[in-house]
Write an enzyme that holds these catalytic residues in place. Structure first.
Site, PDB file in Angstrom:
ATOM      1  N   VAL A  36       0.258 -23.863   9.724  1.00  0.00           N
ATOM      2  CA  VAL A  36       1.410 -24.078  10.139  1.00  0.00           C
ATOM      3  C   VAL A  36       1.701 -25.469   9.868  1.00  0.00           C
ATOM      4  CG1 VAL A  36       2.837 -24.883  12.372  1.00  0.00           C
ATOM      5  CG2 VAL A  36       1.430 -22.828  11.765  1.00  0.00           C
ATOM      6  N   ASP A  83       2.557 -10.118  23.079  1.00  0.00           N
ATOM      7  CA  ASP A  83       1.935 -10.765  21.935  1.00  0.00           C
ATOM      8  C   ASP A  83       1.806 -12.329  22.842  1.00  0.00           C
ATOM      9  OD1 ASP A  83      -0.043 -11.368  20.881  1.00  0.00           O
ATOM     10  OD2 ASP A  83       0.760 -12.220  19.009  1.00  0.00           O
TER      11      ASP A  83
END
EC number: 2.7.11.1
Length: 523
Positions: free
Chosen positions: A349, A464
């Protein structure tokens, strides 16, 4: 023919608005501000600095109280750039030989922020204003106004005149560079002030004035007043020419005629400007050659290596915007290491800033052939890509380039929740969450889940949820992200779970026994 005639000319100096004029005697006028006499006996009201002002007031007095008068002057404004003027100038009646404390820019060298509008000023002015100031309620950036003790005009009109033949209004541009005439006539018995603007070649001003004010000026002035000019410059440059003529102390329109209307010289250039022009031309040619060579090289490069961004079938139904790889490459400065926010099994990221804006973004890069890479990529786009909720991380768009897949999100400056909960020895300075903040984060995540499970048109199961996937924005609001394992179901559909999904950690007991989750827990 006239009681007194004074001819005013400008000194041509580049980069600034200048008011200059010659007349019979240096001792006639009292100077203030930037006003000086130069070697040619010209009076220059502003020097070669920006945001300056100058004043020139006649040392002799003019009797105004209970008196009629007629004043005419000729002027022209030649801007450095077309359709751009400076701030303007005024013709003023003042009780003193000058106006101490005057400011430049919008105050026209006449008043300042403190004394503007005070009745104790005893100042009457006719402004030629070429800058629209909302502060003074100007009607436009090309008008004539009558001002009493302040810069908010008691009467104003766009520059122009009324034709004597058909009465139609003819517009005039104060920054046209053409010589114009302004006539100011006050009749005491009628207590009427007329202001007329017209081209310089008019022998007599039009019969219908541009402005009329029915008011006894004696209540605003003293018995003896000084006549003068003020001018100011701002950041815009222009040249102002004037020719001033005093007429009889009577309310008459005195015929005035030039043998030939003066031709104004073009905007001057200094010798250094010529050298600068030559250098600019040479530099332009050099840059053109460089760009031409670069363009040819780029064409050859594209022939050998083309980056095609063709929409695939699955992209047609996607909601979010598709970014080009070039946009993301520039936003993240080439995906440099210093832009890296984090990495893991999902990929990396990067932090970035969209070109042409200050919008900060986070770009997640995953490999096309990584484990579940394409499926997670499509899951994110098909779920969060169409959602808008204050507690969900907003997906701005995506990109597919070669073997890599990119997802673009809003940047969350405070990172993920796990860094607040799992304070390591290397991150001891990380601030602790208060109980109020923790409770708010729980409510924010609950709000996001409520929207996903019940409020949207379909049911989205995240599958999740963990601290690493709860991001904190700049206001410490929690936002749920990472929908790579999410599943879509129609409302009312009972999904059949065949295996456990998500990150290993806490697993509910019913998962171990049945492989299915229930909404109610018993402990």
């Amino acid at each position: 023919m006239f009681s007194e005639v004074k001819v005013l000319q400008i000194v041509l100096v580049q980069w600034l608005t200048l008011f200059s004029f010659t007349y019979n005697s240096h001792g006639t006028y009292i100077l203030d501000g930037s006003a000086v006499f130069n070697e040619n006996s010209y009076l220059v009201l502003t020097n070669t600095t920006k945001h300056s002002y100058g004043q020139a007031f006649d040392n002799t007095t003019f009797e105004m109280k209970d008196q009629s008068f007629s004043i005419n002057f000729f002027f022209a404004i030649v801007p450095e750039h077309k359709q751009q003027g400076s701030h303007g100038m005024t013709f003023a009646f003042s009780p003193t030989r000058g106006l101490p404390g005057a400011s430049s820019d919008q105050y026209l060298g006449l008043f300042n922020k403190t004394n503007n509008g005070k009745t104790s000023n005893h100042v009457i002015a006719i402004e030629l204003d070429i800058h629209k100031d909302e502060e003074f309620e100007d009607i436009d950036d090309n008008h004539v106004g009558i001002n009493i003790n302040g810069l908010r005009s008691v009467a104003s009109a766009s520059a122009g005149y009324y034709d004597d033949n058909d009465g139609s209004f003819k517009n005039l541009s104060l920054i046209s560079g053409k010589l114009m005439r302004l006539s100011i006539v006050y009749s005491h018995p009628d207590t009427k002030l007329d202001v007329t603007l017209c081209p310089a070649e008019f022998l007599v001003p039009p019969r219908k004035p541009l402005l009329s004010l029915n008011r006894d000026l004696s209540q605003y002035v003293l018995k003896h007043m000084h006549i003068g000019f003020t001018a100011s410059t701002g950041s815009i440059r222009a040249l102002h020419y004037m020719v001033l003529v005093y007429t009889y102390p009577e309310a008459v329109y005195q015929p005035l005629e030039f043998g030939r209307v003066p031709t104004l010289p073009p905007y001057p250039k200094k010798p250094s400007d010529r050298l600068r022009t030559v250098l600019a031309v040479c530099l332009t040619l050099a840059l053109f050659a460089v760009f031409l060579a670069s363009g040819i090289g780029f064409v050859f490069y594209l022939r050998h290596k083309k980056v095609k961004e063709v929409l695939e079938e699955w992209e047609i139904q996607c909601g979010p915007h598709r970014f080009s790889y070039k946009e993301l490459f520039n936003a993240t400065k080439g995906f440099k290491e210093k832009q890296l926010l984090g990495k893991g099994g999902f990929g990396q990221v990067y932090k970035g800033t969209l070109p042409g804006s200050d919008a900060e973004i986070a770009v997640k890069r995953t490999s096309h052939d990584s484990r579940q890479g394409m499926s997670e990529f499509l899951a994110e786009i098909s779920t969060i890509g169409r959602l808008r909720h204050p507690n969900l991380v907003r997906l701005l768009g995506y990109c597919k380039h070669k073997e890599n897949l990119y997802l673009v999100y809003d940047f969350m400056p405070n990172g993920s929740l796990d860094k607040y909960l799992n304070r390591s020895n290397t991150n001891e300075n990380q601030e602790r969450l208060t109980w109020e903040q923790r409770f708010k984060i729980i409510k924010d995540v609950a709000s996001a889940l409520l929207h996903l499970h019940q409020e949207w048109v379909q049911v989205i199961i995240h599958r999740d949820i963990k601290p690493a996937n709860v991001l904190i924005d700049h206001d410490m609001n929690a936002r749920l992200g990472d929908f790579g394992l999410a599943k879509l179901y129609d409302q009312g559909f009972d999904p059949q779970t065949s295996r456990v999904a998500g990150t290993f950690g806490y697993i509910a007991p019913e998962f171990l026994r049945t492989g299915r989750a229930v909404r109610v827990k018993f402990f």
